[in-house]
Structure formats: structure tokens, C-alpha cells
Design a protein around this motif. Structure first.
Motif, PDB file in Angstrom:
ATOM      1  N   SER A   4       2.548 -21.033  15.586  1.00 36.48           N
ATOM      2  CA  SER A   4       1.452 -21.149  14.304  1.00 36.48           C
ATOM      3  C   SER A   4       0.041 -21.077  14.352  1.00 36.48           C
ATOM      4  O   SER A   4      -0.870 -21.018  14.746  1.00 36.48           O
ATOM      5  CB  SER A   4       1.280 -21.655  12.909  1.00 36.48           C
ATOM      6  N   THR A  15       5.367 -24.380   8.603  1.00 40.37           N
ATOM      7  CA  THR A  15       4.350 -24.099   8.951  1.00 40.37           C
ATOM      8  C   THR A  15       3.283 -23.998   7.986  1.00 40.37           C
ATOM      9  O   THR A  15       1.860 -24.312   8.071  1.00 40.37           O
ATOM     10  CB  THR A  15       4.042 -22.345   9.120  1.00 40.37           C
ATOM     11  N   LYS A  16       3.274 -24.517   6.590  1.00 40.93           N
ATOM     12  CA  LYS A  16       2.423 -24.942   5.962  1.00 40.93           C
ATOM     13  C   LYS A  16       1.791 -23.732   5.343  1.00 40.93           C
ATOM     14  O   LYS A  16       0.743 -23.877   4.576  1.00 40.93           O
ATOM     15  CB  LYS A  16       2.196 -26.291   6.331  1.00 40.93           C
ATOM     16  N   LYS A  17       2.498 -22.211   5.999  1.00 38.93           N
ATOM     17  CA  LYS A  17       1.528 -21.887   5.045  1.00 38.93           C
ATOM     18  C   LYS A  17       2.634 -20.905   4.821  1.00 38.93           C
ATOM     19  O   LYS A  17       4.025 -20.306   4.926  1.00 38.93           O
ATOM     20  CB  LYS A  17       0.850 -20.815   6.960  1.00 38.93           C
ATOM     21  N   THR A  18       2.038 -20.018   3.474  1.00 37.94           N
ATOM     22  CA  THR A  18       2.678 -18.815   2.689  1.00 37.94           C
ATOM     23  C   THR A  18       3.012 -17.832   3.797  1.00 37.94           C
ATOM     24  O   THR A  18       1.763 -17.151   4.043  1.00 37.94           O
ATOM     25  CB  THR A  18       2.330 -18.517   1.052  1.00 37.94           C
ATOM     26  N   ILE A  65      11.686 -17.435   3.800  1.00 35.50           N
ATOM     27  CA  ILE A  65      10.148 -17.626   3.630  1.00 35.50           C
ATOM     28  C   ILE A  65      10.231 -18.506   4.064  1.00 35.50           C
ATOM     29  O   ILE A  65       9.523 -19.603   4.041  1.00 35.50           O
ATOM     30  CB  ILE A  65       9.942 -16.881   2.294  1.00 35.50           C
ATOM     31  N   GLY A  66      11.266 -19.807   2.681  1.00 35.35           N
ATOM     32  CA  GLY A  66      11.163 -20.924   2.368  1.00 35.35           C
ATOM     33  C   GLY A  66      11.043 -21.609   3.322  1.00 35.35           C
ATOM     34  O   GLY A  66       9.964 -22.518   4.254  1.00 35.35           O
ATOM     35  N   LYS A  85       7.566 -20.999   4.916  1.00 36.53           N
ATOM     36  CA  LYS A  85       6.899 -21.846   4.263  1.00 36.53           C
ATOM     37  C   LYS A  85       6.786 -23.805   4.667  1.00 36.53           C
ATOM     38  O   LYS A  85       6.147 -24.690   4.933  1.00 36.53           O
ATOM     39  CB  LYS A  85       7.020 -21.657   2.579  1.00 36.53           C
ATOM     40  N   ARG A  86       7.732 -23.968   4.999  1.00 37.53           N
ATOM     41  CA  ARG A  86       8.242 -25.442   5.014  1.00 37.53           C
ATOM     42  C   ARG A  86       7.506 -26.268   6.403  1.00 37.53           C
ATOM     43  O   ARG A  86       6.848 -27.338   6.430  1.00 37.53           O
ATOM     44  CB  ARG A  86       9.797 -25.949   4.948  1.00 37.53           C
TER      45      ARG A  86
END
Length: 281
Positions: A115, A155-158, A148-149, A152-153
């Protein structure tokens, strides 16, 4: 006086005849001239001016650059992914990684490095167990949402709304009607599913010779201007790493620009859909 009157009569008659001749002659249709200039003599039309084939598909044109999307499935792995990131950085190239959630959890620092390096991180699946994933359409989406979760968790990105289905969107593992339901539901959710038009062939065995991978890439890319390449960065794909410098150098020498799915534009998305790389039916 009579001569003068006769002269006037002759002049008036000639003037009248001249006016009748001029105003009875058809005017030139400037629209016809315009059409002939742009469609016949110069062979120009709106598609030529925009570099578009008329249906949103890239054509061979000096106005449209060659584009390559390098994609890696099934990582991150503790040995190969970091080496791939190093090679990409050295060559100033960005790539797209379709990750496996379980492996991302086990190698979270590598995902964070990915990331930070500006790579595009997208979901592949969580478990990579075909039996579990493709048991029912609902089981597929449960697995996908879990992946997907994880992204997100960590990388702190969607992630962007793209996914690569395990085995591809027309794999032979799932039942055709189940695959059709999955594809339709993905699109209904605004998610594009992505396949490929160039395969490195690195998944045909645990270890495929680097020379075979290089030959596959040469053979499949030599006539293309638009490439979405399938590679893998899982544990056993050492030769994928070994062949990566060749892959990048070959594409650069052919004039390709490198992009990821994070900067995919509408024209490129249209090209992928039309050619069956994306949302294949």
C-alpha cells in the motif's frame, strides 16, 4: 430621340435577361461540399479525430498509447511479493495485486508495504478454497466480503470496485448457472469482475521455467496494444520473480505505459468490456 429610346430598350432588355439567368441558376450546396471534404477526399470523421473506433474501443492510433496492466494473484507471500515490489520500484512501475485475505492476514506488513508503495490492492478471495467459495452464490459473496474487510482493516483504505474471481469468471469449477448469478450480482452491486488477455502461464505448475514464462509473454504481447497480464506472487512462484525484469523491459521497449486499476479511465474500461477482459459474458 428615337435612337436613344431604342438604346434604352435594348439595355433594359439585356439587364432583365441577365437577372433572369442569374436568379434561375441553382446555388451550390455548401453542406455537400463540406461532407465531401471530410468523408471522401480526406477520409476524416469524428472517430478518426478522437482516436476512437466508434464503440469506445482502443484502436491503433498515434494518439492512443499502448497500455499494460500488470496483475498478480494469490499473494502476498513472505518470499516472492517483497522481491516483486523491489523490482517494480527499481523500474518505476506500479502494478495491481488481487490478494487472498488469509495470506494478507498472515503477511500484514507486506500488505502495508504494498500500500505504501502505491500499488493497487484489490480482492481476489479470502480462503481460495474453490469448494467453499463456489458452493453457492451466497458463499462466494461471504468470502469476498471477508477479503474486502481484511484489506480495509490492514491498509485503512477501501479498495476500488474491481474483483478477480478465483479461476476466472468462466472457470470450470463452479456450475454455469451459479457463475452467472455471481457475475450478475457483482455488476448489480457496481463491481466489475476482471479477467485477462495475456497469461504468463506461471500457474500451469508449481514451478514453470522462467524461459517459458518469457516466451509466453513475448508470443501473446507482440501483436497487442492493450494488455492485462495475469501473473502470481504466491509462495512457489520464484520464476515469476526471475522473469519480471524481462517482462517490464520487453513491454517498455515495445512502447507500453504501465497503469493500475486505480487510475483506469473510462476509455480503458470500455476497451476491457468490449474485448471480454472485464465483465465477460
Amino acid at each position: 430621340m428615337k435612337k436613344l429610346s431604342l438604346h434604352k430598350i435594348i439595355v433594359n432588355f439585356l439587364y432583365l435577361f441577365f437577372c433572369i439567368f442569374i436568379f434561375s441558376t441553382p446555388f451550390i450546396d455548401t453542406n455537400i461540399i463540406s461532407q465531401n471534404v471530410f468523408s471522401e477526399s480526406n477520409k476524416l470523421d469524428s472517430n478518426s479525430l478522437t482516436g476512437d473506433s466508434g464503440d469506445g474501443v482502443a484502436i491503433n492510433s498515434t494518439n492512443k498509447p499502448k497500455v499494460a496492466f500488470l496483475t498478480f494473484d494469490d499473494g502476498p507471500s513472505p518470499n516472492n511479493t517483497r522481491q516483486i515490489l523491489k523490482i517494480l520500484k527499481e523500474n518505476n512501475v506500479k502494478a495491481t495485486f488481487f490478494i487472498v485475505g488469509e495470506k494478507a492476514e498472515a503477511n500484514s506488513e507486506i500488505l502495508k508495504e504494498m500500500s505504501r508503495s502505491g500499488m493497487c490492492i484489490l480482492p481476489h478471495c479470502y480462503s481460495h478454497s474453490y469448494e467453499t467459495i463456489y458452493n453457492t452464490p451466497d458463499s462466494y459473496f461471504n468470502d469476498l466480503n471477508k477479503c474486502i474487510g481484511v484489506i480495509k482493516r490492514i491498509t485503512k483504505k477501501t479498495p476500488q470496485s474491481y474483483v478477480r474471481m478465483p479461476g476466472g469468471s468462466d472457470n470450470l469449477v463452479s456450475k454455469p448457472e451459479s457463475l452467472r448469478t455471481i457475475r450478475n450480482r457483482l455488476n448489480a452491486k457496481g463491481i466489475d469482475y476482471v479477467d485477462w488477455n495475456v497469461s504468463s502461464g506461471d500457474a500451469t505448475a508449481d514451478t514453470v521455467p522462467a524461459s517459458t514464462i518469457e516466451n509466453n509473454i513475448f508470443d501473446q504481447c507482440k501483436e497487442k496494444n492493450f494488455v492485462v497480464m495475469l501473473m502470481h506472487d504466491s509462495y512457489y512462484k520464484k520464476t515469476t520473480v526471475e522473469s519480471l525484469n524481462y517482462t517490464i523491459r520487453y513491454l517498455k521497449d515495445k512502447g507500453f505505459q504501465f497503469k493500475t486499476f486505480e487510475d483506469l479511465n473510462a476509455f480503458e474500461r470500455g476497451t476491457m468490456i468490449k474485448t471480454g477482459i472485464m465483465n465477460r459474458r
